[in-house]
Design a protein around this motif. Structure first.
Motif, PDB file in Angstrom:
ATOM      1  N   LEU A   1      10.098   4.367   1.492  1.00  0.00           N
ATOM      2  CA  LEU A   1       8.635   4.266   1.462  1.00  0.00           C
ATOM      3  C   LEU A   1       8.158   3.545   0.200  1.00  0.00           C
ATOM      4  N   GLU A   2       8.859   3.758  -0.926  1.00  0.00           N
ATOM      5  CA  GLU A   2       8.508   3.040  -2.160  1.00  0.00           C
ATOM      6  C   GLU A   2       8.747   1.539  -1.991  1.00  0.00           C
ATOM      7  N   TYR A   3       9.843   1.196  -1.354  1.00  0.00           N
ATOM      8  CA  TYR A   3      10.150  -0.209  -1.080  1.00  0.00           C
ATOM      9  C   TYR A   3       9.046  -0.829  -0.217  1.00  0.00           C
ATOM     10  N   LEU A   4       8.650  -0.125   0.836  1.00  0.00           N
ATOM     11  CA  LEU A   4       7.592  -0.639   1.714  1.00  0.00           C
ATOM     12  C   LEU A   4       6.280  -0.823   0.957  1.00  0.00           C
ATOM     13  N   ALA A   5       5.960   0.103   0.059  1.00  0.00           N
ATOM     14  CA  ALA A   5       4.712   0.027  -0.702  1.00  0.00           C
ATOM     15  C   ALA A   5       4.665  -1.215  -1.591  1.00  0.00           C
ATOM     16  N   ALA A   6       5.830  -1.710  -1.983  1.00  0.00           N
ATOM     17  CA  ALA A   6       5.886  -2.883  -2.853  1.00  0.00           C
ATOM     18  C   ALA A   6       5.761  -4.201  -2.077  1.00  0.00           C
TER      19      ALA A   6
END
Length: 143
Positions: free
Chosen positions: A14-19
């Protein structure tokens, strides 16, 4: 009796997607909460079926993750979280710390902490995480 399942999938995913500028996460019947994706319980004899769906896209559609109607299923060998995907029903993750006697879990809820990706689940996530990669805990909510 369970009222919902909450699962953030994997925090780093989810952190990757947020970036990413073009990443989208859509829900239908499920809800994104600060603790993860909330799937309402579905009435039924097993008490471990949930409703709602998630659709994740990024990289101009090259990354596409879709699943719906999660259900915890137990057989003689393992406990898996089954989901409906565009290619059919798959076992997304194995739940390695599921209790032998699950009556307390079914009545009061709890957290399943040892959750590992299956081969099918790895493929669904684009093989970024290999089979047996640990995923975020699954919380079963009573109420």
């Amino acid at each position: 009796m369970l009222s919902a399942m909450v699962w953030p999938i994997k925090e780093s995913f989810l952190e990757y997607l947020a970036a990413l500028e073009d990443a989208t996460i859509e829900t239908d019947g499920a809800e994104r909460t600060p603790d993860g994706f909330l799937f309402p319980a579905e009435p039924g004899p097993d008490g471990m079926s949930f409703s709602g769906s998630i659709g994740i896209t990024a990289h101009a559609g090259a990354l596409r993750v879709e699943f719906a109607a999660p259900r915890i299923s137990r057989d003689d060998r393992s406990v898996v979280l089954l989901v409906r995907s565009p290619s059919g029903t798959i076992g997304l993750v194995r739940i390695l710390d599921y209790p032998e006697d699950d009556q307390v879990l079914r009545n009061t809820g709890g957290t399943l902490s040892d959750v590992a990706l299956t081969m099918e689940g790895s493929a669904m996530l684009g093989s970024v995480y290999g089979p047996w990669a640990r995923m975020s805990p699954i919380t079963l909510v009573a109420g």
